[in-house]
Design a protein around this motif. Structure first.
Motif, short mmCIF file in Angstrom:
data_model
loop_
_atom_site.label_atom_id
_atom_site.label_comp_id
_atom_site.label_asym_id
_atom_site.label_seq_id
_atom_site.Cartn_x
_atom_site.Cartn_y
_atom_site.Cartn_z
N ILE A 149 -12.43 2.74 10.59
CA ILE A 149 -11.79 1.70 11.69
C ILE A 149 -12.75 1.00 12.54
N ASP A 156 -14.14 -2.25 14.02
CA ASP A 156 -13.38 -3.04 15.47
C ASP A 156 -13.54 -1.74 16.67
N SER A 208 -5.81 1.27 6.47
CA SER A 208 -7.11 0.76 6.36
C SER A 208 -7.41 0.99 5.05
N SER A 222 -12.72 -4.39 10.18
CA SER A 222 -13.87 -3.39 10.59
C SER A 222 -15.20 -4.02 10.30
N HIS A 258 -7.61 -3.84 14.73
CA HIS A 258 -7.61 -4.79 13.39
C HIS A 258 -7.06 -6.21 13.72
#
Length: 393
Positions: free
Chosen positions: A91, A50, A67, A48, A55
């Protein structure tokens, strides 16, 4: 260009989540203390931020359940074995949220502590149950993780089935001790507004009956019907609805303000992990995301919760603690959905299936107190070795 560094790490499943586990002592020295370097390192491990939301260039799974990062060390607290620090990595944003716990990954903390040499050997039986006393450093709470042992090793395989996890494994029992908030919201009250149910006014959205509780993790509970839902929704019904997600974020912001967790609406951007928003409904038949038929007679209520802005595929462990506690207090939205009255356990239906949770609650001088919440999960090592990551600049 600086080269890659390699860090000893273990990739583990805990409950319905996955995360990258580190021993504090194995991290680069600059990452052994909180700060920008640690955050940058963990974001790069996960992959991240992203903008593609995949990912691909990291260990993350591009969902709130996958995550996650965990840092474990020998405990600095008396009568505890390890300190557990949890980082929820955003994320698509450059952000690590340290404000709460992951109840699912709490399951894996016990096995990791044993297998990583962080436990006093005298406290680890060759066979039977090893109770790992965990200090949850994010929220300052104790978790007892009861880990099955066999021939001196953590027993990972078994026949315990957990809805939301494909394969059976060994059962790990979790006890969340005194799980209510100590003061972040509402001066330490489990119900920071002072009521078990409130009218929550959400600007531009409407007014809702809500129960706001801090047990496990700060959570805002609403009635599914008030939101136009049945309570049996699966992920696609909400996560593909941009307007619905925006409405839930507005509710989350209004609830956080009313609970005293934030002082201004802008602060909600720095708290993606909490508070949670959940909605409940009386029991009804439905089909889970895995095609399992859930009968209304097998559950006490329906429950759905959002994590990091999306409907969760099962149920977060910390939100399960909140459900257990709220269900045990007469008059809450959760309690009423389960049929009302005093109870010490409920089985609720979530998108992946069902889960039974329990809580010990009592009322003292007009204040509700929860002593502990209990649930069963499982955990397993998926990969162990070294994670490679470009060194942060």
């Amino acid at each position: 260009m600086s080269g890659q560094i390699k860090i000893p790490a273990t990739y583990m499943r805990g409950g319905t989540s996955k995360g990258v586990f580190f021993r504090l002592q194995d991290l680069p020295e600059a990452a052994q203390v909180p700060g920008e370097y640690r955050d940058a390192l963990l974001m790069r491990v996960i992959g991240s931020p992203d903008p593609y939301g995949k990912h691909t260039d990291g260990m993350g799974g591009a969902t709130s359940s996958t995550s996650k990062t965990v840092i474990i060390s020998k405990s600095t607290q008396p009568d505890h074995d390890v300190d557990y620090l949890y980082g929820q990595v955003a994320i698509d944003k450059a952000f690590v949220d340290w404000t709460g716990n992951c109840g699912n990954l709490s399951t894996a903390v016990g096995p990791f502590a044993i297998s990583s040499g962080l436990m006093d050997p005298s406290r680890v039986p060759r066979d039977g149950i090893c109770t790992v006393r965990v200090w949850q450093a994010n929220i300052g709470k104790t978790i007892l993780v009861h880990v099955p042992m066999q021939a001196g090793q953590v027993q990972e395989l078994g026949d315990f089935e957990l809805d939301g996890v494909t394969f059976p494994a060994a059962e790990v029992v979790l006890e969340f001790i005194d799980p209510a908030d100590d003061g972040e919201a509402g001066g330490g009250s489990m119900f920071p507004t002072g009521h078990v149910i409130d009218d929550l006014d959400v600007p531009g959205v409407g007014s809702f009956k809500a129960s706001m509780i801090t047990a496990g993790i700060p959570t805002i509970f609403l009635n599914a019907a008030d939101l136009g839902y049945t309570g049996a929704e699966l992920q696609d019904a909400i996560n593909n609805d941009v307007a619905a997600l925006a409405k839930f974020e507005a509710i989350r912001t209004a609830g956080a303000l009313k609970m005293g967790i934030i002082k201004t609406a802008d602060e909600i951007a720095t708290r993606q992990h909490s508070p949670k928003v959940a909605f409940v409904a009386p029991p009804a038949d439905y089909v889970s995301s895995g095609g399992k038929h859930i009968a209304a007679t097998d559950i006490d209520l329906l429950a759905r919760a959002l994590s990091m802005g999306k409907l969760h595929h099962a149920m977060m462990g910390t939100a399960s603690v909140a459900i257990a506690t709220a269900a045990s207090v007469p008059g809450t939205v959760v309690n009423l959905a389960a049929g009302g009255g005093k109870r010490d356990a409920v089985r609720f239906g979530h998108p992946s299936g069902t889960l039974r949770v329990g809580a010990d609650v009592s009322e003292h001088e007009g204040e509700w107190v929860v002593t502990k919440a209990v649930m069963s999960r499982s955990a397993r090592v998926l990969m162990k070795g070294e994670v490679y990551v470009p060194a942060p600049v």
